[in-house]
Write an enzyme that holds these catalytic residues in place. Structure first.
Site, PDB file in Angstrom:
ATOM      1  N   ASP A  37      40.701  31.243  45.154  1.00 52.34           N
ATOM      2  CA  ASP A  37      41.996  31.147  45.551  1.00 52.34           C
ATOM      3  C   ASP A  37      42.419  30.142  46.710  1.00 52.34           C
ATOM      4  OD1 ASP A  37      41.003  33.361  44.037  1.00 52.34           O
ATOM      5  OD2 ASP A  37      41.736  34.893  45.894  1.00 52.34           O
ATOM      6  N   GLN A  53      38.959  29.865  49.030  1.00 53.82           N
ATOM      7  CA  GLN A  53      37.795  30.612  48.769  1.00 53.82           C
ATOM      8  C   GLN A  53      36.752  29.471  48.173  1.00 53.82           C
ATOM      9  OE1 GLN A  53      37.240  34.439  48.792  1.00 53.82           O
ATOM     10  NE2 GLN A  53      38.252  33.502  50.453  1.00 53.82           N
ATOM     11  N   ARG A 164      42.043  44.518  49.702  1.00 60.17           N
ATOM     12  CA  ARG A 164      41.926  43.023  50.369  1.00 60.17           C
ATOM     13  C   ARG A 164      42.988  42.294  50.226  1.00 60.17           C
ATOM     14  NH1 ARG A 164      38.685  43.952  45.428  1.00 60.17           N
ATOM     15  NH2 ARG A 164      39.407  42.785  43.570  1.00 60.17           N
ATOM     16  N   TRP A 302      39.414  33.842  35.996  1.00 53.81           N
ATOM     17  CA  TRP A 302      38.146  34.372  36.042  1.00 53.81           C
ATOM     18  C   TRP A 302      37.713  34.848  34.441  1.00 53.81           C
ATOM     19  CZ3 TRP A 302      35.825  34.308  40.360  1.00 53.81           C
ATOM     20  CH2 TRP A 302      36.422  34.234  41.622  1.00 53.81           C
TER      21      TRP A 302
HETATM   22  C1  FRU Z   1      41.291  36.907  43.583  1.00 54.82           C
HETATM   23  C2  FRU Z   1      40.010  37.351  44.268  1.00 54.82           C
HETATM   24  C3  FRU Z   1      40.538  38.020  45.585  1.00 54.82           C
HETATM   25  C4  FRU Z   1      39.205  37.887  46.459  1.00 54.82           C
HETATM   26  C5  FRU Z   1      38.715  36.729  46.203  1.00 54.82           C
HETATM   27  C6  FRU Z   1      37.193  36.669  46.402  1.00 54.82           C
HETATM   28  O1  FRU Z   1      40.827  35.646  42.804  1.00 54.82           O
HETATM   29  O2  FRU Z   1      39.138  38.118  43.392  1.00 54.82           O
HETATM   30  O3  FRU Z   1      40.910  39.293  45.550  1.00 54.82           O
HETATM   31  O4  FRU Z   1      39.769  37.998  48.085  1.00 54.82           O
HETATM   32  O5  FRU Z   1      38.916  36.406  44.743  1.00 54.82           O
HETATM   33  O6  FRU Z   1      36.711  35.151  46.075  1.00 54.82           O
END
Ligand code: FRU
Length: 485
Positions: A37, A53, A164, A302
């Site tokens: 993300d 991320q 989150r 994903w």
């Molecule tokens: C979305 C997610 C978020 C989380 C992150 C973890 O793609 O699952 O909800 O914060 O990725 O890497």
């Protein structure tokens, strides 16, 4: 060495080991390892900042760090040292997604601390919300009293685990956070909190709750206000497919409606996919100093084959081209950011051509933009083939009988296959496409960005031809192509 310095040092020592074969020329990727993300997207002190991320040590998802890059024009990015690493009790197993805001010249990041609560049982976890502050936009200090929202502040009827991806925004003097969640029946929902000082947070309400069709959990909420409406974005896990739509495992969708910030309620009439392709998730929006609304998303999905990790290329994950978001009628449209046109090189162009059959263009490439307009005439089907080689092609076509635009990657190389379709009406018989091809990606903006389809492809480096085709007669009003690298 602290964990950030350790990770930066590792990247420096290892980045030369990234295999360039599928690396993109004008899209942001990590320098080494895994990214997902976009986070904390903001224009701050003259630069666009994008965090992401990041697991820097391997091309797989792992304990999340925040990578960091800056840009003046949203196309050319420069890497900065990582911004966050998991090392405190409140974020020890990952610094998950979040957002940024500027206050009194300082940059504030809001992110989720991910904590496994049982050793060797990754299903048992809790999540809390944290803050980190920077005076220069480079070095971030985590707030000494983190977390700013912990599990005791989760209301009844909301998951005690999935909590989150805080989205910070301000209305008047009040700050708000939207947080992704699900209810006691496993239905996605968004929680809303408020604060006057960014430190003490109070639960306001469940802003919006989905239904059985809209996924078991909502991630990465975002919200933006246009003059006459608000748009709420969520990334919905395991949305139920409906006909030709919502075919990906997870879907980023938007609700067009109205935010009542006092009551913490969002009302809407309908929702739509943000992108109709294969690889698009967790979009994040930023309003820049000129009031331009810009979106960027993870250009992967994903639970799909990301190819470069499987092939040992030491990297995985990329961002989409940033898109400008416009409110048009009861939907939103997208336009590739205008800065990309500065990178156009070597124009190829043809005009006013009648076509029946397939014609190979006298231009080739692996990273370029095509702007083309077709008139359907008597054609049953027409379109474009990119990254064409002896055995490969990626087909972008329009089916006139069913009014469907189709992105087919069955013969696109070593990546996942399949097709995605979306209903598109011609404008007086015409279809305009702006197609952005990069080494392992395709983004198609259909009819002034009414809809966009994004997908990753992994063709051979020899598959460089481009053709236009028509079944029955169509007219190509114009076609222009520019290399971008
Ligand atoms: C979305 C997610 C978020 C989380 C992150 C973890 O793609 O699952 O909800 O914060 O990725 O890497």
């Amino acid at each position: 060495m602290n964990k950030i310095d350790e990770a930066n040092e590792f990247i420096k020592q290892n980045k030369a080991k990234v295999n360039p074969k599928y690396r993109l020329k004008y899209h942001l990727m990590g320098e080494y390892g895994w990214i997902n993300d976009p986070n904390g997207f903001i224009q701050y002190k003259g630069n666009y900042h994008l965090f992401y991320q990041h697991y820097p040590y391997d091309a797989v998802w792992g304990p999340m760090h925040w990578g960091h890059a800056i840009s003046k024009d949203l196309v050319k990015w420069f890497y900065l040292p990582l911004a966050l690493a998991p090392e405190e009790d409140y974020d020890r197993d990952g610094c998950f997604s979040g957002s940024a805001i500027e206050k009194n010249g300082k940059l504030y990041l809001f992110y989720t601390g991910h904590i496994y609560t049982k050793k060797e049982k990754n299903d048992d976890y809790k999540q809390v919300q944290n803050m980190a502050i920077s005076a220069d936009g480079i070095a971030f200090e985590k707030y000494e009293k983190n977390p700013i929202i912990d599990v005791t502040q989760i209301p009844d009827k909301a998951s005690k685990k999935d909590f989150r991806d805080p989205r910070i925004f301000k209305i008047g003097d009040t700050y708000y956070l939207l947080i992704g969640s699900n209810d006691e029946h496993g239905i996605g929902q968004i929680l809303m909190y408020k604060s006057i000082d960014l430190i003490k947070w109070e639960f306001v309400n469940i802003l919006l709750k989905g239904n059985e069709d809209t996924g078991i959990n909502w991630e990465c909420p975002d919200i933006v206000r246009f003059d006459d409406r608000d748009i709420l974005f969520v990334s919905a896990q395991y949305m139920r497919p409906n006909g030709i739509y919502f075919k990906n495992t997870h879907s980023s969708i938007y609700f067009m409606g109205e935010l009542n910030s006092e009551e913490g309620k969002f009302t809407y009439e309908d929702y739509w996919l943000v992108d109709y392709g294969f690889d698009f998730y967790a979009p994040q929006i930023s309003v820049d100093k000129n009031g331009r609304i810009i979106m960027i998303a993870w250009m992967n999905m994903w639970e799909t084959d990301l190819v470069t990790n499987r092939l040992g290329h030491n990297w995985a994950g990329a961002m989409t081209l940033p898109r400008e978001v416009l409110a048009v009628d009861e939907k939103i449209h997208f336009r590739p950011i205008s800065e990309i046109t500065k990178y156009r090189k070597k124009e190829y162009s043809l005009q006013d051509l009648k076509l029946d059959g397939e014609m190979c263009l006298e231009t080739i490439g692996t990273s370029y933009e095509i702007d083309v307009e077709f008139e359907s005439l008597d054609a049953k089907e027409f379109g474009l083939k990119v990254r064409k080689g002896k055995k490969e092609e990626t087909v972008l076509s329009y089916n006139c009988q069913e009014s469907l635009f189709i992105f087919n990657r069955d013969r696109s190389g070593v990546g996942p296959k399949g097709e995605r379709k979306t209903l598109v009406n011609l404008n007086e018989g015409r279809l305009r496409l702006r197609v952005f091809v990069d080494v392992s990606s395709v983004e198609v903006f259909i009819n002034e960005g009414e809809e966009v389809m994004t997908g990753r492809i992994y063709p051979d480096s020899e598959s460089i031809n481009i053709s236009i085709f028509s079944v029955g007669e169509c007219r190509v009003l114009y076609l222009k192509k520019w290399d971008i690298d």
